[in-house]
Enzyme design. Sequence first.
Site, mmCIF file in Angstrom:
data_model
loop_
_atom_site.group_PDB
_atom_site.id
_atom_site.type_symbol
_atom_site.label_atom_id
_atom_site.label_comp_id
_atom_site.label_asym_id
_atom_site.label_seq_id
_atom_site.Cartn_x
_atom_site.Cartn_y
_atom_site.Cartn_z
ATOM 1 N N SER A 1 0.846 -1.197 0.000
ATOM 2 C CA SER A 1 0.000 0.000 0.000
ATOM 3 C C SER A 1 0.878 1.242 0.000
ATOM 4 C CB SER A 1 -0.889 0.019 1.241
ATOM 5 O OG SER A 1 -1.602 1.246 1.336
ATOM 6 N N TYR B 1 -1.939 -0.092 10.132
ATOM 7 C CA TYR B 1 -2.016 -0.442 8.713
ATOM 8 C C TYR B 1 -0.747 -0.043 7.946
ATOM 9 C CZ TYR B 1 -3.911 -1.018 4.012
ATOM 10 O OH TYR B 1 -4.117 -1.422 2.712
#
Length: 256
Positions: free
Chosen positions: A148, A162
């Site tokens: 990501s 995250y």
Amino acid sequence: MHPYFNLQGRTALVTGGTRGIGRMIAQGFLEAGARVFICARDAQACTEVAAELSAYGECIGLAADLSSEEGAKALAEHLAQRTGQLDILVNNAGTTWGAPLESYPVKGWEKVMQLNVTSVFSCIQQLLPLLKKAGSAQNPARVINIGSVAGISAFGEQAYAYGPSKAALHQLSRILAKELVSDHINVNVIAPGRFPSKMTKHIAQDEAAMAADTAHIPMKRWGREEEMAALAISLASAAGAYMTGAIIPIDGGFTL
């Protein structure tokens, strides 16, 4: 399809393949000629989505809970019963957890790290024999980990685990790329920005939130399904045969 991007005769596994980015990639692989296994925790969703995707090619659903090492082992055992080798592994299954810093729970941190990092390691570890059988100097097996831009930028949005989990995945991928190259296994990372998914559904359904979100993206839009599929096909095909250890943002310029 141009032969450079043809996946005919190759077998792929896409974890978290029933929705979002995983489904985009699974459909792209099928359209490029691959046989594709998809897995997710929801057995019914696996069956239903595999049936839908079978319109594009041979797609098989396998229920798998990758939140533990035992789940990864069970997946590898089930897959070994269905195929003698694995040409392409896409580690897409993942999760997030958002909460204010003061109340961010340890259980949230642990869940995100387990699924986004540890389970990827376990899947690669357990599926290594099938990947080694597939790889050759001329046509290496491919591991594509879905990272990501959150692992590159500091745009955290109160999802404190995250970004660090994706940064860890990026570094793990680089380490494994160096180690597995002698086994003819390429390991690369796709680092998406915004794409339609369960994680981003709350933004897509709110016009004001969508406008605010795209304001941070130089291209002023989210990524499209075919753009994600095309990049994954490139890494899985002849176009990606000489690439390993790469972390590739696909984010409309967000990380700029």
